[in-house]
Structure formats: C-alpha cells, structure tokens
Design a protein around this motif. Structure first.
Motif: not given
Ligand SMILES: Nc1ncnc2c1ncn2[C@@H]1O[C@H](COP(=O)(O)OP(=O)(O)OP(=O)(O)O)[C@@H](O)[C@H]1O
Ligand SMILES: [Mg+2]
Lengths: 226, 401
Positions: B295-297, B316-326, B385-386
């Motif tokens: 929720n908070v994320m 930043a590639a989509p995969a990188q954005i996901r990685m940052l959130f993970f 969220p990611a």
C-alpha cells in the motif's frame, strides 16, 4: 542525423481525436542548432518528446543516425535515450533528496559507468558549469539558474549527440536565462545537435535554423544566412 | 547499474521518506518478532514437557485399569465395569524378563497430624522400588523398606514441604505421626525436588502400599509403574504386561498400558502443532506487514511520479525502474526482519527471565522462516508497485506536479 517522415501524433480524448502533429517531414543534420516556436498547443513539446523517444508516433517513420527507431522496444528505446539524447526541462526536474553532484551523476549510474569514472566526469562538469562549491547542495538550496545548470550538466554527462530543451528559460528571469542560453549555445558550438523550444523570439532568433509550428504542422523553416 | 549502486540508490530513497520507512520497518519487525517470540514460547513448552517426562524416569510404562477408549471395547459400551488392578496383579508382572521392577500405586488424601499440627495431604501407597523407578532422592533417613509388600508396616516417608509444615525445624525422622486414624513412624524425608508429572513430591506422604490400602479401605490399585530392562524391551514389557494381566483377568483385556515414549510423543506432537499454529498466526501478521508495504509503496509510486518520469527520460529502462523498487522493498524488509529478530530475541530472553522454567529459545527453523517470509513478502508485495512505476508514462509524469 534525425529524419522524420510523415509523422502523425493523434491523442484520443474521449471520442474526440486531437491531432497534435500532422504530417511532419523533417530532417536535422548533426550539429545543427534549431529553435522551435509557435503558439501554445501547436505541438512543439509533442514533437520534442517524439524525437526524444519519450513518445511514439501514431504514424510515420523516425530514423536516428540512419536507423529506424520507431519500432524499438521500450527497453531498446531507453538505451538510445540514455546514450544519445539529453533532456532539459522548463521545471528542471531534479531529484530533491539528492545533491547536485548526485543528480548530475544519475545517467552515469543508470548506464553502469564505474564509480571512479563517474566521479571525474561529474567533477569536470561541475567546474565547467560554474557550480564549484555547490556539489553537495540539494536542489532546494540552489537558485533557479543553478538548478538549470545542474539539469544541463545532467543532460550532457553522457555526452549525447542531441540535446532537447523544452523552454529551458521559461522559469528563469532574463539575466539567468541568458546565462543558461550561453551554456547551451556553448554546447551547440562544440558540435552537439541542439533543439530548443521557446516562446521568447529574442532567444529563438539566435538559432541558426528556426522552425515555426502552427496547429501540428511546420509552417516555416528558415536558416540564418550567416 | 551494479547491485551496490542499486542498493545505495534505494537506501537513499528510503532515507528520503523517513516516516514512511520507519512505519514499514516497524510493521515488518513486529511480524518477525511475533514469530520468534511465539515459536520460542511453543518450543519452550515442548521442552518443558519433555523435561518433565525424563525426570519421571527412563523406560517407564504405566498400567491403569480399563481399556483406553480410543481402541473401543464393546464390553465397556454394554456397561461392564473394568476389573480392578490388585496388588497380586502387580506382583505377578515381575515374572516377565523384560520387566526390571514394578511399583504399585495407591493414592488418596488424608489428614496427617502430629500432636501440634495437622494438614490434609495426598498419601501415596507404594513399595521400595518406587524410589528407583521415579528417580527420587532422599533428603534424610530411608525410603520404604523392601520385603513383602503385602505387609502393612506403620512407617512413612515425607515430602520436604510436608516435613517443614509439620515439624518446622525439629527433626522429623524417628517421630510418630497420625495419618487418618492410624499411627506411623517417619523413617525418611525426600529431598526437595518439586513438580514431576502433576505430582508435587514435596507435598506427598508415602506409605507402604498395604498400609495405604488399609487406610483407604480398598484392595485396588490406582496405577502400576513398570520399569523395562532397557529401551529395546519397552515394547516387549508392554506386551508381557498385557498378556499376564489378561491371563489373570480370565482372558479379558481390561487394562491399558502406556509407555512414557508414547505419552511424550503425543505431547510432543500436540505442542509442535501448537507451535506451528502460533507461527502461522504470526506469519499472518507478517503478510499484513507485506500488504502495508504494498500500500505504502503504491502511494510512494504516485508521489514519486515525477522522479520516475525523469529517470525514464534520462534513459532508465522499465526493468531498471522495477529493479529500483524491488531493491527498496528488499532493503526495507531486510531492515525490518533484522529489527524483528533483535526484538524477538530480546523478547524471548525477557520471557526466559520471567519464567525460568520455560527454556525459551526460538527454534532455528522459525527464525529462518520468519526472516525468509519477511524478505519474500516484502519483495512479492512490491511487484505490483514496481510494475506500476515501470509502466508510468514519462511525459504525463513530468507534466503534472
Ligand atoms: N497526453 C495528451 N492527451 C491529449 N491531448 C494532448 C496530450 N498531450 C498533448 N495534447 C494536445 O496536443 C496538442 C499539442 O500539445 P503540446 O504540448 O505539444 O503543445 P505545445 O506546443 O508544447 O504548447 P505549449 O507551448 O503550451 O507548451 C495540444 O492541443 C494538447 O492539448
Ligand atoms: Mg510545450
């Protein structure tokens, strides 16, 4: 360098189609300094975003450095953006919790450049752009002009071939805008292709090539006869 | 982007939103801590019971009258009462080679009094073998004498607390006292040893089994304790006891023999199940923490649209954005899990201090599971969220402030 053929961009708003770009054919050579002017809503930002691969055309072909980039995947486009294109925005868009130096470093970080190289490159830009002594300051501790200089440093840190600036002086007073223009023109002089969207004719007229857009079309394309 | 850079960036983002981060770490920590504390309580209870059983003596079997209900006996359903166990039944059991010794037990309660004081006390009737079988030790004097158990000698052995209450600081051994309407001489006092399987031996008075039967006017036994010759002969001893008693009871299998191992195993199963159950409940609180994190994320993603849009604009590639959130979720869960372990271990340490009888140490599997679950839930719940972040339209994200 940049070649647009029959580019269209249509936004669907409810059941109404908004033609932001209509039949754009445009060719820009390496190292050109272009200004784009025109009334609000004429499609300037949309054109810049398309060239910057932040958006995809509804129709037409976009070639960058000879290769068709229209059909690239998101991941591939991200890489092209990272390596070849630098953005400068009206509202700077710095990350508030990061220092000036860290903001400038960001593209290098994403590209996986080793820390040692990152440091020397960032230090170089900080000196070049007159930001010495400000590298540890966060954006809210910087003036508007300084913020835009940090943003330009960030846009150039990967040494891109193209810089896209959407009203970079729109949020600055005249004197500070002048400073920022000097930096951008310095980059253009060094061989970077510069596309500049502006509402200020005085600034727009300094470019060696001037586009005028109305209602999604390029209605004038003049080269300064210098 | 290498891992160290990703983690550093993620930590910076977390440090940038301190309240949010602390909240999520706390939620995670409470989840992990409750797993640790609850399982250590469950495990403590299991070890406590195991300890109680081993203090009971080794290779122990217990015979009691009546068939255990679980096997079902049609005779019982027809209202047949099981035949009583007698002292002779007990003594015959020593015929088996698998049985080392036996101790018959009769229990009752009686008023025990000296000329000064008196108190109501549980009275246990048994034989000399009881001492060995129950692994009790003497404080003073002697235990019940050997010899013919059918003889109702007027002697008794006191639990330590009973001695204190009746005699105070006066010597007890050699004194006479009254149990019910009979006189007994104190020949020994048990060493203080506390609780063992529900009987507080400190509060007992032990008399010869025949004397107890007279006191309580009965010829039946409450239990027969059997000590097998060794661990391997426990099953053998059980079978022999069943056979011998069936023979004596006209072929009627009307007694139940349980082995200490079986009882222990049952308790062990129950308590393990209990521990698992509380661990499960605690794990639910972990997944609640996971949902909170999600929720908070999600809120964080919409608050950080501009930043995400910018990251995309600078390549930043989509995969990188996901990685940052993970990475943020991983750092967060790791910090939460670590804080939870510290909290949980201190908690079970404190419980151990308050209840020293409970050996309160969380089982390693629970610690590993709590830690693992925290990390996995954190990362799992950050998938949504990611993904949302990586799909944001950069132009829109940059346009709106
Ligand atoms: N995401 C969108 N959805 C719908 N319509 C859009 C969207 N983005 C742009 N448009 C429309 O496309 C047209 C061109 O917009 P654009 O932002 O390119 O204009 P602009 O020339 O940059 O104007 P300004 O000078 O005000 O920045 C406008 O009519 C605008 O309303
Ligand atoms: Mg615009």
């Amino acid at each position: 360098m940049i070649r647009l053929d029959g580019i269209q961009r249509v936004f669907q708003v409810g059941d109404q189609a908004v033609h932001a770009l209509r039949d754009i054919d445009l060719s820009i050579g390496a190292g050109e300094y272009l200004s784009i002017m025109g009334p609000s809503g004429s499609g300037k930002s949309t054109l810049l975003n398309l060239i910057g691969l932040l958006d995809r055309p509804s129709a037409g072909i976009y070639r960058l450095d000879g290769g068709d980039v229209t059909g690239l995947s998101d991941e591939e486009q991200a890489r092209v953006r990272r390596d070849k294109i630098g953005f400068v925005f009206q509202f700077f868009h710095l990350i508030p919790r990061l220092s000036a130096a860290a903001n400038i470093e960001l593209p290098l970080l994403l590209a996986g450049v080793p820390a040692e190289q990152r440091k020397t490159r960032v230090a170089q830009l900080i000196r070049d752009f007159g930001l010495a002594g400000r590298e540890t300051h966060r954006p809210d501790q910087l003036s508007g002009g300084q913020r835009q200089r940090v943003a330009i440093a960030r846009a150039t840190v990967m040494e891109p071939a193209v810089i896209l600036a959407d009203e970079p002086t729109g949020n600055l007073d005249r004197a500070t805008g002048q400073e920022v223009m000097n930096i951008l023109e310095g980059l253009a002089a060094s061989g970077v292709t510069l596309l500049l969207v502006t509402h200020d004719p005085e600034i727009g007229n300094r470019a060696s090539r001037k586009l005028r857009m109305v209602d999604g079309r390029i209605v004038a394309d003049e080269r300064a006869s210098s | 982007m290498n891992t160290a850079d990703v983690l550093r960036f993620a930590s910076f983002s977390l440090a940038g939103a301190r309240t949010r981060t602390l909240l999520m770490v706390a939620a995670m920590a409470i989840g992990v801590a409750s797993v640790v504390v609850l399982t250590s309580l469950g495990e403590g209870a299991r070890r406590y019971v195991a300890g109680q059983f081993s203090s009971l003596g080794t290779h122990l079997l217990i015979v009691f009258p009546g068939r255990s209900e679980t096997t079902g006996n049609p005779g019982m359903l027809l209202g047949e009462t099981p035949r009583d166990l007698t002292l002779d039944d007990a003594l015959t059991l020593t015929r088996s080679r698998a049985i080392r010794r036996i101790a018959p037990l009769t229990v009752g309660a009686a008023l025990v009094s000296t000329h000064k004081r008196s108190r109501e006390t549980p009275v246990l009737g048994s034989t000399a073998e009881m001492l060995e079988i129950r692994k009790m030790s003497m404080g003073q004097g002697q235990f019940l004498p050997g010899g013919d158990p059918r003889q109702a000698l007027p002697v008794c052995v006191l639990g330590d607390k009973v001695r204190r209450e009746l005699f105070g600081n006066q010597p007890a051994v050699g004194e006479w006292l009254r149990i019910g309407d009979r006189r007994f001489r104190v020949i020994g006092v048990l060493a203080a040893q506390g609780q063992s399987m529900g009987f507080d031996t400190d509060e007992l008075v032990i008399v010869p089994v025949a004397s107890a039967q007279m006191l309580f006017n009965t010829s039946s036994l409450f239990r027969i304790l059997i000590e097998a010759r060794g661990r391997e002969s426990i099953e053998h001893a059980k079978q022999d006891a069943l056979d011998i008693l069936a023979q004596r009871h006209d072929g009627e299998k009307d007694v139940t023999v349980v082995t200490q191992d079986a009882i222990l195993a049952t308790f062990d199963r129950i308590l393990r199940a209990l521990t698992l159950a509380v661990a499960g409940i605690a794990a639910i609180s972990l997944s609640v923490a996971g949902i909170l994190i999600m929720n908070v994320m999600l809120i964080a993603v919409s608050q950080r649209r501009q930043e995400i849009g910018l990251l995309k604009a600078i390549g930043a590639a989509p995969a990188q954005i996901r990685m940052l959130f993970f990475a943020e979720a991983a750092v967060l869960s790791f910090a939460g899990a670590l804080a939870g372990l510290v909290l949980g271990f201190s908690g079970s340490f404190v419980i151990g201090r308050i209840y020293p009888v409970l050996p309160s140490v969380p089982p390693w599997w629970a610690v590993a599971a709590a830690f693992g679950t925290a990390l996995v839930t954190g990362i799992l719940f950050s998938v949504a969220p990611a993904r949302r972040a990586s799909r944001l339209d950069p132009i829109e994200s940059l346009a709106r402030h």
